[in-house]
Scaffold this motif. Sequence first.
Motif, PDB file in Angstrom:
ATOM      1  N   ASN A  80       6.192  -2.321  -0.648  1.00 10.23           N
ATOM      2  CA  ASN A  80       5.672  -3.515  -1.503  1.00 10.23           C
ATOM      3  C   ASN A  80       4.506  -2.984  -2.390  1.00 10.23           C
ATOM      4  O   ASN A  80       3.258  -3.766  -2.295  1.00 10.23           O
ATOM      5  CB  ASN A  80       5.303  -4.626  -0.499  1.00 10.23           C
ATOM      6  N   LEU A  81       4.550  -2.106  -3.243  1.00 14.70           N
ATOM      7  CA  LEU A  81       3.539  -1.355  -3.653  1.00 14.70           C
ATOM      8  C   LEU A  81       3.179  -2.077  -5.132  1.00 14.70           C
ATOM      9  O   LEU A  81       4.141  -2.408  -5.921  1.00 14.70           O
ATOM     10  CB  LEU A  81       3.780   0.132  -3.885  1.00 14.70           C
ATOM     11  N   LYS A  82       2.091  -1.791  -5.549  1.00 17.36           N
ATOM     12  CA  LYS A  82       1.599  -2.136  -6.913  1.00 17.36           C
ATOM     13  C   LYS A  82       0.303  -1.050  -7.170  1.00 17.36           C
ATOM     14  O   LYS A  82      -0.377  -0.793  -6.332  1.00 17.36           O
ATOM     15  CB  LYS A  82       1.154  -3.441  -7.104  1.00 17.36           C
ATOM     16  N   ILE A  93      -3.506   2.361  -5.238  1.00 24.94           N
ATOM     17  CA  ILE A  93      -1.977   1.871  -4.824  1.00 24.94           C
ATOM     18  C   ILE A  93      -2.331   1.027  -3.676  1.00 24.94           C
ATOM     19  O   ILE A  93      -2.899   1.087  -2.634  1.00 24.94           O
ATOM     20  CB  ILE A  93      -1.243   2.938  -4.485  1.00 24.94           C
ATOM     21  N   VAL A  94      -1.882  -0.309  -3.755  1.00 28.84           N
ATOM     22  CA  VAL A  94      -1.983  -1.369  -2.631  1.00 28.84           C
ATOM     23  C   VAL A  94      -0.577  -1.586  -2.121  1.00 28.84           C
ATOM     24  O   VAL A  94       0.334  -1.910  -3.096  1.00 28.84           O
ATOM     25  CB  VAL A  94      -2.682  -2.611  -3.283  1.00 28.84           C
ATOM     26  N   GLY A  95      -0.432  -1.988  -0.993  1.00 31.08           N
ATOM     27  CA  GLY A  95       0.769  -2.193  -0.296  1.00 31.08           C
ATOM     28  C   GLY A  95       0.803  -2.918   1.056  1.00 31.08           C
ATOM     29  O   GLY A  95      -0.334  -2.891   1.488  1.00 31.08           O
ATOM     30  N   HIS A  96       1.946  -2.585   1.802  1.00 30.19           N
ATOM     31  CA  HIS A  96       1.914  -3.105   3.257  1.00 30.19           C
ATOM     32  C   HIS A  96       2.451  -1.898   4.094  1.00 30.19           C
ATOM     33  O   HIS A  96       3.511  -1.428   3.570  1.00 30.19           O
ATOM     34  CB  HIS A  96       2.744  -4.101   3.405  1.00 30.19           C
ATOM     35  N   THR A  97       1.759  -1.410   4.985  1.00 30.46           N
ATOM     36  CA  THR A  97       1.946  -0.274   5.862  1.00 30.46           C
ATOM     37  C   THR A  97       2.952  -0.975   7.108  1.00 30.46           C
ATOM     38  O   THR A  97       2.560  -1.831   7.676  1.00 30.46           O
ATOM     39  CB  THR A  97       0.902   0.555   6.473  1.00 30.46           C
ATOM     40  N   GLN A  98       4.339  -0.444   7.217  1.00 33.06           N
ATOM     41  CA  GLN A  98       5.188  -0.934   8.293  1.00 33.06           C
ATOM     42  C   GLN A  98       4.484  -0.464   9.488  1.00 33.06           C
ATOM     43  O   GLN A  98       4.153   0.745   9.713  1.00 33.06           O
ATOM     44  CB  GLN A  98       6.541  -0.355   7.878  1.00 33.06           C
ATOM     45  N   LYS A  99       4.766  -1.520  10.427  1.00 33.70           N
ATOM     46  CA  LYS A  99       4.776  -0.993  12.008  1.00 33.70           C
ATOM     47  C   LYS A  99       5.544  -0.041  12.564  1.00 33.70           C
ATOM     48  O   LYS A  99       6.861  -0.073  12.266  1.00 33.70           O
ATOM     49  CB  LYS A  99       4.593  -2.145  13.013  1.00 33.70           C
ATOM     50  N   SER A 100       5.222   1.107  13.041  1.00 33.17           N
ATOM     51  CA  SER A 100       6.046   2.200  13.652  1.00 33.17           C
ATOM     52  C   SER A 100       5.319   3.084  14.578  1.00 33.17           C
ATOM     53  O   SER A 100       4.487   3.774  14.335  1.00 33.17           O
ATOM     54  CB  SER A 100       6.559   3.212  12.335  1.00 33.17           C
ATOM     55  N   GLY A 101       5.696   3.069  15.783  1.00 36.44           N
ATOM     56  CA  GLY A 101       5.133   3.873  16.833  1.00 36.44           C
ATOM     57  C   GLY A 101       3.691   3.425  17.016  1.00 36.44           C
ATOM     58  O   GLY A 101       3.242   2.282  17.478  1.00 36.44           O
ATOM     59  N   MET A 102       2.788   4.467  16.947  1.00 31.68           N
ATOM     60  CA  MET A 102       1.472   4.196  17.138  1.00 31.68           C
ATOM     61  C   MET A 102       0.852   3.619  15.785  1.00 31.68           C
ATOM     62  O   MET A 102      -0.652   3.142  15.747  1.00 31.68           O
ATOM     63  CB  MET A 102       0.601   5.431  17.185  1.00 31.68           C
ATOM     64  N   LEU A 104      -0.116   0.826  13.516  1.00 29.28           N
ATOM     65  CA  LEU A 104       0.031  -0.701  13.468  1.00 29.28           C
ATOM     66  C   LEU A 104       0.482  -1.409  12.439  1.00 29.28           C
ATOM     67  O   LEU A 104       0.901  -2.621  12.662  1.00 29.28           O
ATOM     68  CB  LEU A 104      -1.672  -1.291  13.953  1.00 29.28           C
ATOM     69  N   GLY A 105       0.317  -0.948  11.184  1.00 30.60           N
ATOM     70  CA  GLY A 105       0.902  -1.715  10.198  1.00 30.60           C
ATOM     71  C   GLY A 105      -0.192  -2.529   9.629  1.00 30.60           C
ATOM     72  O   GLY A 105      -1.503  -2.615  10.045  1.00 30.60           O
ATOM     73  N   GLY A 106       0.049  -3.017   8.481  1.00 33.69           N
ATOM     74  CA  GLY A 106      -0.690  -4.278   7.965  1.00 33.69           C
ATOM     75  C   GLY A 106      -1.236  -3.690   6.278  1.00 33.69           C
ATOM     76  O   GLY A 106      -0.560  -2.879   5.840  1.00 33.69           O
ATOM     77  N   HIS A 107      -2.145  -4.316   5.735  1.00 34.95           N
ATOM     78  CA  HIS A 107      -2.527  -3.966   4.421  1.00 34.95           C
ATOM     79  C   HIS A 107      -2.941  -2.713   4.233  1.00 34.95           C
ATOM     80  O   HIS A 107      -4.026  -2.089   5.209  1.00 34.95           O
ATOM     81  CB  HIS A 107      -3.626  -4.986   4.172  1.00 34.95           C
ATOM     82  N   SER A 108      -2.388  -1.879   3.272  1.00 35.99           N
ATOM     83  CA  SER A 108      -3.060  -0.559   2.696  1.00 35.99           C
ATOM     84  C   SER A 108      -3.485  -0.660   1.325  1.00 35.99           C
ATOM     85  O   SER A 108      -2.974  -1.081   0.345  1.00 35.99           O
ATOM     86  CB  SER A 108      -1.880   0.236   2.983  1.00 35.99           C
ATOM     87  N   ASP A 109      -4.704   0.149   1.175  1.00 36.26           N
ATOM     88  CA  ASP A 109      -5.370   0.133  -0.157  1.00 36.26           C
ATOM     89  C   ASP A 109      -5.951   1.722  -0.192  1.00 36.26           C
ATOM     90  O   ASP A 109      -6.832   1.924   0.447  1.00 36.26           O
ATOM     91  CB  ASP A 109      -6.455  -0.803  -0.092  1.00 36.26           C
ATOM     92  N   SER A 110      -5.161   2.379  -1.182  1.00 34.89           N
ATOM     93  CA  SER A 110      -5.519   3.824  -1.242  1.00 34.89           C
ATOM     94  C   SER A 110      -5.803   4.081  -2.646  1.00 34.89           C
ATOM     95  O   SER A 110      -5.341   3.456  -3.466  1.00 34.89           O
ATOM     96  CB  SER A 110      -4.129   4.855  -0.802  1.00 34.89           C
ATOM     97  N   VAL A 111      -6.492   5.372  -2.480  1.00 34.72           N
ATOM     98  CA  VAL A 111      -6.639   6.081  -4.032  1.00 34.72           C
ATOM     99  C   VAL A 111      -6.087   7.404  -4.007  1.00 34.72           C
ATOM    100  O   VAL A 111      -6.212   7.929  -3.120  1.00 34.72           O
ATOM    101  CB  VAL A 111      -8.224   6.004  -4.393  1.00 34.72           C
ATOM    102  N   LEU A 112      -5.321   7.545  -5.114  1.00 34.68           N
ATOM    103  CA  LEU A 112      -4.541   8.733  -5.081  1.00 34.68           C
ATOM    104  C   LEU A 112      -5.286   9.660  -6.178  1.00 34.68           C
ATOM    105  O   LEU A 112      -5.290   9.077  -7.533  1.00 34.68           O
ATOM    106  CB  LEU A 112      -3.187   8.971  -5.044  1.00 34.68           C
ATOM    107  N   TYR A 113      -5.522  10.901  -6.203  1.00 33.90           N
ATOM    108  CA  TYR A 113      -5.942  11.645  -7.230  1.00 33.90           C
ATOM    109  C   TYR A 113      -4.914  13.026  -7.419  1.00 33.90           C
ATOM    110  O   TYR A 113      -4.850  13.764  -6.606  1.00 33.90           O
ATOM    111  CB  TYR A 113      -7.525  12.292  -7.129  1.00 33.90           C
ATOM    112  N   ARG A 114      -4.362  12.745  -8.728  1.00 29.34           N
ATOM    113  CA  ARG A 114      -3.516  14.070  -8.841  1.00 29.34           C
ATOM    114  C   ARG A 114      -3.761  14.601 -10.361  1.00 29.34           C
ATOM    115  O   ARG A 114      -3.833  14.117 -11.331  1.00 29.34           O
ATOM    116  CB  ARG A 114      -2.069  13.297  -9.115  1.00 29.34           C
ATOM    117  N   LYS A 115      -3.904  16.051 -10.020  1.00 29.11           N
ATOM    118  CA  LYS A 115      -4.199  16.962 -11.183  1.00 29.11           C
ATOM    119  C   LYS A 115      -3.487  18.084 -11.284  1.00 29.11           C
ATOM    120  O   LYS A 115      -3.707  18.870  -9.894  1.00 29.11           O
ATOM    121  CB  LYS A 115      -5.645  17.065 -11.569  1.00 29.11           C
ATOM    122  N   GLY A 116      -2.504  18.559 -11.968  1.00 26.60           N
ATOM    123  CA  GLY A 116      -1.700  19.735 -11.738  1.00 26.60           C
ATOM    124  C   GLY A 116      -0.666  19.554 -10.532  1.00 26.60           C
ATOM    125  O   GLY A 116      -0.142  18.435 -10.623  1.00 26.60           O
TER     126      GLY A 116
END
Length: 158
Positions: A80-82, A93-102, A104-116
């Motif tokens: 469910n990313l935007k 990038i904001v989305g929802h992390t799914q529960k899996s094993g260890m 917990l899941g929930g709201h995710s708010d990340s910043v990605l930097y890509r160059k080359g």
Amino acid sequence: MKKKTVVKLLIIAAFCLIGVSINQSSADAASWHKGTPKVLRGTYQGKRTSSAEGFGYFYKIASKHYIIQYSNMSQIKTVNLKYKKLRTHVYRIVGHTQKSGMVLGGHSDSVLYRKGKLLLLTDYASYKKEKMNAFKYSLKNPAKKTTHIKDGGAIVHM
């Protein structure tokens, strides 16, 4: 005659100010888009940090989700990313992390930097506080774009 000219100039100035104020946009003009940016999509892998790891961490970024996997750990899948572009080469990038094993899941708010071929990831709170210095730790072992996940490989001492 001078009064008419002054009045006309004031009216023209007023219309100019109104026109300029209507066309101004806010500083946070970047809008949100669904999914992930095309420039980020693909598979990226970092190097191992210990001999106990079978493979270095990797990111798989698809159009509607992304996966983070560390050796010997549960997979982290975010859906469910935007996203919105913060600056050149930097995306939030904001989305929802799914529960899996260890994970917990929930709201995710990340910043990605890509160059080359390099991709760096941090959380938005760190980026907001430290800007580009938030990626300092990630620069020691950046993820590089690859076509498939490699086992083994060099060990980076952090």
